[in-house]
Scaffold this motif. Structure first.
Motif, PDB file in Angstrom:
ATOM      1  N   VAL A 311      98.186  28.344  37.870  1.00 31.10           N
ATOM      2  CA  VAL A 311      96.554  27.090  38.484  1.00 31.10           C
ATOM      3  C   VAL A 311      95.346  27.645  39.361  1.00 31.10           C
ATOM      4  CG1 VAL A 311      95.890  25.704  40.601  1.00 31.10           C
ATOM      5  CG2 VAL A 311      98.131  25.613  39.771  1.00 31.10           C
ATOM      6  N   SER A 312      94.723  29.182  39.480  1.00 23.49           N
ATOM      7  CA  SER A 312      94.127  29.974  38.801  1.00 23.49           C
ATOM      8  C   SER A 312      93.479  29.592  37.812  1.00 23.49           C
ATOM      9  CB  SER A 312      94.101  31.238  40.283  1.00 23.49           C
ATOM     10  OG  SER A 312      92.911  31.844  39.870  1.00 23.49           O
ATOM     11  N   THR A 313      94.448  30.598  36.820  1.00 21.45           N
ATOM     12  CA  THR A 313      93.947  30.679  35.857  1.00 21.45           C
ATOM     13  C   THR A 313      93.534  29.634  34.495  1.00 21.45           C
ATOM     14  OG1 THR A 313      95.703  32.065  35.048  1.00 21.45           O
ATOM     15  CG2 THR A 313      95.292  31.555  33.303  1.00 21.45           C
ATOM     16  N   ALA A 314      93.931  28.423  34.959  1.00 25.15           N
ATOM     17  CA  ALA A 314      93.019  27.017  34.341  1.00 25.15           C
ATOM     18  C   ALA A 314      91.917  26.775  34.630  1.00 25.15           C
ATOM     19  CB  ALA A 314      94.388  25.801  34.695  1.00 25.15           C
ATOM     20  N   ILE A 315      91.460  27.068  36.173  1.00 23.85           N
ATOM     21  CA  ILE A 315      90.188  26.865  36.329  1.00 23.85           C
ATOM     22  C   ILE A 315      89.662  27.687  36.123  1.00 23.85           C
ATOM     23  CG2 ILE A 315      89.758  26.876  38.476  1.00 23.85           C
ATOM     24  CD1 ILE A 315      91.620  25.710  39.973  1.00 23.85           C
ATOM     25  N   ASP A 316      89.528  29.121  36.000  1.00 21.14           N
ATOM     26  CA  ASP A 316      88.799  29.479  35.150  1.00 21.14           C
ATOM     27  C   ASP A 316      88.424  29.028  33.794  1.00 21.14           C
ATOM     28  OD1 ASP A 316      88.495  31.826  37.844  1.00 21.14           O
ATOM     29  OD2 ASP A 316      90.354  33.008  37.306  1.00 21.14           O
ATOM     30  N   LEU A 317      89.423  28.907  33.202  1.00 24.37           N
ATOM     31  CA  LEU A 317      89.470  28.722  31.848  1.00 24.37           C
ATOM     32  C   LEU A 317      88.867  27.286  31.899  1.00 24.37           C
ATOM     33  CD1 LEU A 317      93.581  29.503  30.509  1.00 24.37           C
ATOM     34  CD2 LEU A 317      91.338  30.922  30.418  1.00 24.37           C
ATOM     35  N   GLY A 318      88.218  26.673  32.936  1.00 24.54           N
ATOM     36  CA  GLY A 318      87.966  25.273  32.238  1.00 24.54           C
ATOM     37  C   GLY A 318      88.475  24.038  32.745  1.00 24.54           C
ATOM     38  N   ASP A 319      89.704  23.961  32.743  1.00 30.58           N
ATOM     39  CA  ASP A 319      91.111  23.003  32.630  1.00 30.58           C
ATOM     40  C   ASP A 319      90.938  22.750  33.705  1.00 30.58           C
ATOM     41  OD1 ASP A 319      90.984  24.009  29.994  1.00 30.58           O
ATOM     42  OD2 ASP A 319      91.923  25.089  29.538  1.00 30.58           O
ATOM     43  N   ALA A 320      90.341  21.998  34.636  1.00 30.64           N
ATOM     44  CA  ALA A 320      90.516  21.389  36.122  1.00 30.64           C
ATOM     45  C   ALA A 320      91.545  20.041  36.135  1.00 30.64           C
ATOM     46  CB  ALA A 320      89.412  20.677  36.142  1.00 30.64           C
ATOM     47  N   GLY A 321      92.008  19.796  35.146  1.00 30.10           N
ATOM     48  CA  GLY A 321      93.106  18.558  34.453  1.00 30.10           C
ATOM     49  C   GLY A 321      94.244  19.228  34.637  1.00 30.10           C
ATOM     50  N   GLU A 322      94.137  20.926  34.108  1.00 31.95           N
ATOM     51  CA  GLU A 322      95.749  21.163  34.047  1.00 31.95           C
ATOM     52  C   GLU A 322      96.233  21.748  35.153  1.00 31.95           C
ATOM     53  OE1 GLU A 322      97.828  25.109  31.740  1.00 31.95           O
ATOM     54  OE2 GLU A 322      96.131  24.102  30.765  1.00 31.95           O
ATOM     55  N   ALA A 323      95.263  22.330  36.122  1.00 27.72           N
ATOM     56  CA  ALA A 323      95.350  23.073  37.027  1.00 27.72           C
ATOM     57  C   ALA A 323      95.767  21.955  38.468  1.00 27.72           C
ATOM     58  CB  ALA A 323      93.567  23.488  38.355  1.00 27.72           C
ATOM     59  N   LEU A 324      95.609  20.908  38.483  1.00 25.41           N
ATOM     60  CA  LEU A 324      95.919  19.267  39.421  1.00 25.41           C
ATOM     61  C   LEU A 324      97.085  19.619  38.912  1.00 25.41           C
ATOM     62  CD1 LEU A 324      92.130  16.973  39.966  1.00 25.41           C
ATOM     63  CD2 LEU A 324      93.000  19.742  41.556  1.00 25.41           C
ATOM     64  N   ASP A 325      96.992  19.671  37.576  1.00 19.83           N
ATOM     65  CA  ASP A 325      98.843  18.490  37.494  1.00 19.83           C
ATOM     66  C   ASP A 325      99.888  19.673  38.285  1.00 19.83           C
ATOM     67  OD1 ASP A 325      97.683  16.337  36.907  1.00 19.83           O
ATOM     68  OD2 ASP A 325      97.932  17.216  34.509  1.00 19.83           O
ATOM     69  N   LEU A 326      99.424  21.275  37.905  1.00 23.77           N
ATOM     70  CA  LEU A 326      99.986  22.717  38.377  1.00 23.77           C
ATOM     71  C   LEU A 326     100.619  21.800  39.559  1.00 23.77           C
ATOM     72  CD1 LEU A 326      98.742  25.297  35.763  1.00 23.77           C
ATOM     73  CD2 LEU A 326     101.614  24.019  35.257  1.00 23.77           C
ATOM     74  N   GLY A 327      99.136  22.171  39.898  1.00 27.16           N
ATOM     75  CA  GLY A 327      98.902  22.363  41.963  1.00 27.16           C
ATOM     76  C   GLY A 327     100.065  21.293  42.677  1.00 27.16           C
ATOM     77  N   GLN A 328     100.058  20.024  42.196  1.00 29.52           N
ATOM     78  CA  GLN A 328     101.254  18.757  42.345  1.00 29.52           C
ATOM     79  C   GLN A 328     102.203  18.964  42.199  1.00 29.52           C
ATOM     80  OE1 GLN A 328      99.993  15.416  40.271  1.00 29.52           O
ATOM     81  NE2 GLN A 328      98.225  15.212  41.446  1.00 29.52           N
ATOM     82  N   ARG A 329     103.064  19.539  41.741  1.00 28.84           N
ATOM     83  CA  ARG A 329     104.136  20.448  41.592  1.00 28.84           C
ATOM     84  C   ARG A 329     104.644  21.565  42.626  1.00 28.84           C
ATOM     85  NH1 ARG A 329     102.857  19.345  36.049  1.00 28.84           N
ATOM     86  NH2 ARG A 329     103.178  21.893  35.729  1.00 28.84           N
ATOM     87  N   ILE A 330     104.059  22.285  43.179  1.00 29.73           N
ATOM     88  CA  ILE A 330     104.009  23.101  43.849  1.00 29.73           C
ATOM     89  C   ILE A 330     103.811  23.596  45.193  1.00 29.73           C
ATOM     90  CG2 ILE A 330     103.131  25.919  44.241  1.00 29.73           C
ATOM     91  CD1 ILE A 330     101.174  25.721  41.585  1.00 29.73           C
ATOM     92  N   ASN A 331     105.732  23.579  46.327  1.00 31.34           N
ATOM     93  CA  ASN A 331     105.473  23.656  47.377  1.00 31.34           C
ATOM     94  C   ASN A 331     105.597  25.662  47.290  1.00 31.34           C
ATOM     95  OD1 ASN A 331     106.946  23.646  49.892  1.00 31.34           O
ATOM     96  ND2 ASN A 331     108.826  23.248  49.373  1.00 31.34           N
TER      97      ASN A 331
END
Length: 411
Positions: A311-331
């Motif tokens: 998630v953090s890597t995606a944000i650093d790369l500017g991929d906010a949508g991917e970060a949010l998609d990944l975050g929704q699946r994390i417990n």
């Protein structure tokens, strides 16, 4: 920004660039952007609203954010924490200053008996618990008591020195982790270096590698990305060579996977998209081999932590949508408050990138509830709050304004 504001801002960037005798290519190279991006900014085509990008551009031009954009809040870049402000770890910093046990070096002092190793181990465990809970002010006070005792014991005890050196390394690793999280990279460097030395004296090589992981994070924080890559990459090569001849233990896998994650972080911060994704894939592979979330060497490595880092890597790369998609699946409920808070901060950053002001505020408030000191001391969290204030302008929600005051992110 309106078209007129973008053109005025772009003209200011061009004026400052030319005043420094820089070409568009030179400025682009200094901030890890393309010359085309710089050209679009100067022509008023490309808006620059995010505060971290403003900071990056201002740093490349050698000016403050205010010189670049007078109506912007104070500097919020990764390396911009004011050195004249107090810090929750000020006492800990003093404990690292100078030699840790000068009186123990005097030749006429008698050697002391065996220390209470169980108590020292409990003290070190407390350091890590405070670090994981992001209770930095309490941690700082505890460090001033624990470190001198450990350093003295390592020099004056007749027996048990291997165990003491191991505890000393673990203590300094906790200190290094805390300093990195509070953006005190110079102090973290000292602590990580001492952790490496103590781990080697303990005869526990995996603790040396865990300490190297802490040092690599220091280099990332300092934006010395080549040093981070060299440090962590060398450790990965050595571990994989060792693993090719032996059956790796879970502890070895935990360290190896964590090193791949710091390599992903360094690559993402350097804009190396392909390399960052490769290192995340390597870490996922190691986590799958490990098969569970563990906390060897207080690294909290496992499948869940890999996804948090993704998630953090995606944000650093500017991929906010991917970060949010990944975050929704994390417990992440079973992880430490600090790690869960960090995930929420990152999700808040992602929502801020997408201009989801309400969702971003909600994530940051949840992070604050979990670990209040993380919000007040985490540079990216404060930067996100300031960015939200800038985007919302006079219509900023009251809860955001109150959060900004609590986090000291109003100026």
């Amino acid at each position: 920004m309106s078209p007129e504001e973008r053109r005025a801002f772009g003209a200011r960037v061009a004026q400052l660039r030319k005043g420094r005798g820089m070409s568009q290519d030179q400025l682009a190279a200094a901030i890890n952007r393309t010359a085309s991006w710089v050209s679009q900014v100067e022509r008023g085509v490309q808006p620059v609203v995010r505060l971290d990008v403003l900071q990056l551009l201002a740093s490349g031009l050698g000016v403050s954010i205010q010189a670049l954009r007078p109506d912007a809040p104070g500097s919020t870049g990764p390396e911009s924490a004011p050195s004249d402000q107090s810090n929750d770890l000020d006492l800990a910093r003093l404990s690292l200053s100078g030699h840790p046990a000068l009186d123990a070096l005097l030749a006429d002092r008698p050697r002391e008996g065996a220390p209470d190793l169980a108590q020292l181990a409990a003290d070190v465990e407390q350091l890590w618990q405070l670090t994981h809970d992001a209770r930095f002010a309490e941690l700082s006070l505890t460090i001033t008591e624990v470190l001198p005792r450990l350093e003295r014991a390592a020099r004056t005890t007749g027996g048990g020195t291997y165990e003491i050196h191991l505890l000393l390394s673990q203590a300094y690793q906790a200190v290094a982790a805390a300093f990195v999280r509070q953006d005190e990279a110079d102090a973290a460097w000292v602590a990580a270096d001492r952790a490496i030395r103590a781990a080697e004296q303990s005869g526990q090589p995996l603790h040396v590698f865990a300490s190297i992981y802490r040092l690599a994070h220091v280099f990332v924080r300092l934006r010395r990305l080549d040093q981070a890559d060299h440090t962590a990459g060398g450790a990965v090569t050595a571990l994989r060579t060792h693993m090719s001849a032996t059956n790796p233990t879970p502890e070895t896998l935990s360290v190896l996977g964590s090193l791949h994650l710091v390599l992903a972080l360094a690559a993402a911060r350097g804009g190396q998209r392909e390399q960052a994704r490769k290192e995340i894939a390597n870490a996922r592979e190691v986590a799958a081999q490990l098969g569970e979330d563990r906390n060897d060497f207080n690294l909290e490595f496992g499948p869940t932590n890999v996804e948090i880092q993704a998630v953090s890597t995606a944000i650093d790369l500017g991929d906010a949508g991917e970060a949010l998609d990944l975050g929704q699946r994390i417990n992440a409920e079973h992880l430490s408050p600090e790690r869960r808070s960090r995930l929420l901060i990152d999700l808040g950053r992602a929502h801020a990138q997408r201009r989801h002001v309400g969702e971003a505020i909600d994530c940051l408030l949840q992070a604050e509830e979990l670990a209040p000191e993380s919000i007040r001391t985490h540079v990216a969290a404060r930067a996100t709050i300031r960015e939200l204030i800038l985007v919302a302008g006079r219509s900023a929600p009251s809860e955001l304004v109150k959060l900004a005051k609590r986090a000291n992110a109003t100026g």
